[in-house]
Design a protein around this motif. Structure first.
Motif, short mmCIF file in Angstrom:
data_model
loop_
_atom_site.label_atom_id
_atom_site.label_comp_id
_atom_site.label_asym_id
_atom_site.label_seq_id
_atom_site.Cartn_x
_atom_site.Cartn_y
_atom_site.Cartn_z
N ILE A 24 0.92 -1.03 0.09
CA ILE A 24 0.14 0.07 0.08
C ILE A 24 0.78 1.12 0.25
N VAL A 25 1.93 1.26 0.66
CA VAL A 25 2.73 2.52 0.32
C VAL A 25 3.46 2.72 -0.39
N LEU A 26 3.83 1.48 -1.25
CA LEU A 26 4.93 1.50 -2.70
C LEU A 26 3.55 2.08 -3.27
N ALA A 27 1.92 1.77 -3.91
CA ALA A 27 1.32 2.74 -4.15
C ALA A 27 0.85 4.27 -4.01
N ILE A 28 1.24 4.15 -2.69
CA ILE A 28 0.07 5.48 -2.90
C ILE A 28 1.86 6.61 -2.60
N PHE A 29 3.02 5.84 -3.27
CA PHE A 29 4.28 6.82 -2.79
C PHE A 29 4.34 7.18 -4.67
N LEU A 30 4.82 5.98 -5.13
CA LEU A 30 4.47 5.41 -6.70
C LEU A 30 2.85 6.52 -7.02
N PHE A 31 2.40 6.61 -6.35
CA PHE A 31 1.08 7.62 -7.99
C PHE A 31 1.37 8.75 -7.08
N PHE A 32 1.97 9.83 -6.09
CA PHE A 32 1.58 10.75 -5.55
C PHE A 32 3.25 10.98 -5.93
N TYR A 33 4.15 10.75 -6.03
CA TYR A 33 5.81 10.91 -6.97
C TYR A 33 5.21 10.91 -8.38
N THR A 34 4.68 10.34 -9.24
CA THR A 34 5.08 10.27 -10.46
C THR A 34 3.89 11.77 -10.44
N GLY A 35 2.66 11.34 -10.04
CA GLY A 35 1.80 12.95 -9.90
C GLY A 35 2.83 14.50 -9.65
N THR A 36 3.56 14.25 -8.85
CA THR A 36 4.29 14.69 -8.99
C THR A 36 5.33 15.57 -9.29
N LEU A 37 6.02 14.57 -10.33
CA LEU A 37 6.95 14.67 -11.42
C LEU A 37 6.42 14.93 -11.96
N LEU A 38 5.25 14.89 -13.60
CA LEU A 38 4.41 15.04 -14.24
C LEU A 38 3.58 16.66 -14.01
N GLY A 39 3.42 16.61 -12.81
CA GLY A 39 2.61 18.50 -12.59
C GLY A 39 3.99 19.52 -12.75
N ASN A 40 4.41 18.93 -11.81
CA ASN A 40 5.47 19.96 -12.10
C ASN A 40 6.92 19.93 -13.06
N LEU A 41 6.59 19.09 -14.14
CA LEU A 41 7.83 19.27 -15.33
C LEU A 41 6.36 19.88 -16.32
N LEU A 42 5.62 20.14 -15.91
CA LEU A 42 5.12 20.66 -16.99
C LEU A 42 4.47 22.23 -16.50
N ILE A 43 4.34 22.29 -15.67
CA ILE A 43 4.40 23.66 -14.94
C ILE A 43 5.77 24.32 -15.31
#
Length: 306
Positions: A24-43
């Motif tokens: 569960i920890v892996l899934a949560i961290f993977l989701f948030f980290y992927t979103g962080t990378l995509l969102g911030n790199l897009l900005i």
């Protein structure tokens, strides 16, 4: 300065030792980290490619997104890998590097948020002098200055960490290396270092938060003299900034202003400001900012036309 000579590595106990919960920890961290990378790199890509986003506010937003990306990267990838391992270990040198980079990019985010508040104050309270005061040269010098300040802050953390003698226990009750969990493993009195930790990180968080909130109160108060449309636009911008400030600083203040005290909830609160806040920042700035959304649409349209 007394260096560690007996303990060469540490075991990170993580958020849980239960194998199913680790997934569960892996899934949560993977989701948030992927979103962080995509969102911030897009900005960052949008700001760099859009001529409409050339104001100082977006110049500082670029560096906020950069610091968010780097800040999350100091913790999330290793936590994702460690959650797949039965025993997660980290060498002493890697631990020290993580302490340094974690505080480097964390304090950089704090200083960038202060610069963004200064930018909004000048834009709203001194609009006639805005382009003169916040010119590109000044903005570049301000970013360079806060980078040096972040480096100094992180260097203090390293000096404090290297002054701790480790001669026995090597299990860190956390999912990343930081001074507070390391203090619990030191085989000497850590009262003075605890006070120095509060004086460094705790004061930085608390004073910066108070400065930011006071500055935004002044900004919001000054909006009474603006037109209805001007008030609305400035209010949307300031509210977005205030949300980011509260989400980042309140957990940090809770963690770093308590000398020699830890609570079971500390690890969960750390999750919030290490992966949740960097994930939410791009959403807050894009969903509440029409200029950024329009620039992203144009960037997407250009990509599809090619």
């Amino acid at each position: 300065m007394q260096l560690n000579i007996n303990v060469t590595s540490f075991f990170l106990l993580g958020l849980t030792q239960d194998p199913s919960r680790k997934n569960i920890v892996l899934a949560i961290f993977l989701f948030f980290y992927t979103g962080t990378l995509l969102g911030n790199l897009l900005i960052m890509a949008t700001i760099k490619t859009s001529q409409a986003l050339g104001s100082p506010m977006y110049f500082f937003l670029f560096y906020l997104s950069l610091s968010d990306t780097c800040f999350s990267t100091t913790v999330a990838p290793r936590t994702i890998v460690d959650s797949r391992m039965k025993e997660a270990s980290i060498s002493f040198n890697e631990c020290i590097i993580q302490v340094f980079t974690f505080h480097l990019f964390g304090s950089l985010e704090i200083f960038i948020l202060i610069l963004m508040a200064v930018d909004r104050y000048v834009a709203i309270c001194k609009p006639l002098h805005y382009t003169t005061i916040m010119n590109p040269r000044v903005c570049g010098m301000l970013v360079a200055t806060v980078c040096v300040g972040s480096f100094v802050h992180s260097l203090v953390q390293i000096i404090l960490a290297l002054s701790l003698p480790f001669c026995g226990p090597n299990e860190i009750d956390h999912y990343f290396c930081d001074l507070q969990p390391l203090l619990k493993l030191a085989c000497s009195d850590t009262y003075v270092i605890n006070l120095l930790l509060v004086a460094n990180s705790g004061t930085l968080c608390t004073v910066s938060f108070l400065m930011l909130m006071v500055s935004y109160v002044i900004i919001l108060y000054s909006l009474r003299n603006h037109s209805a449309e001007g008030r609305k636009k400035a209010l949307f911008t300031c509210v977005s900034h205030i949300i980011v400030v509260v989400l980042f600083f309140v957990p940090c203040i809770f963690i770093y202003t308590r000398p020699a005290t830890t609570f079971p909830m500390d690890k969960m609160i750390s999750v919030f400001y290490t992966i949740c806040t960097p994930f939410l920042n791009p959403l807050i700035y894009t969903l509440r900012n029409a200029e950024v959304k329009n620039a992203m649409r144009k960037l997407w349209c250009k990509k599809n036309l090619r």
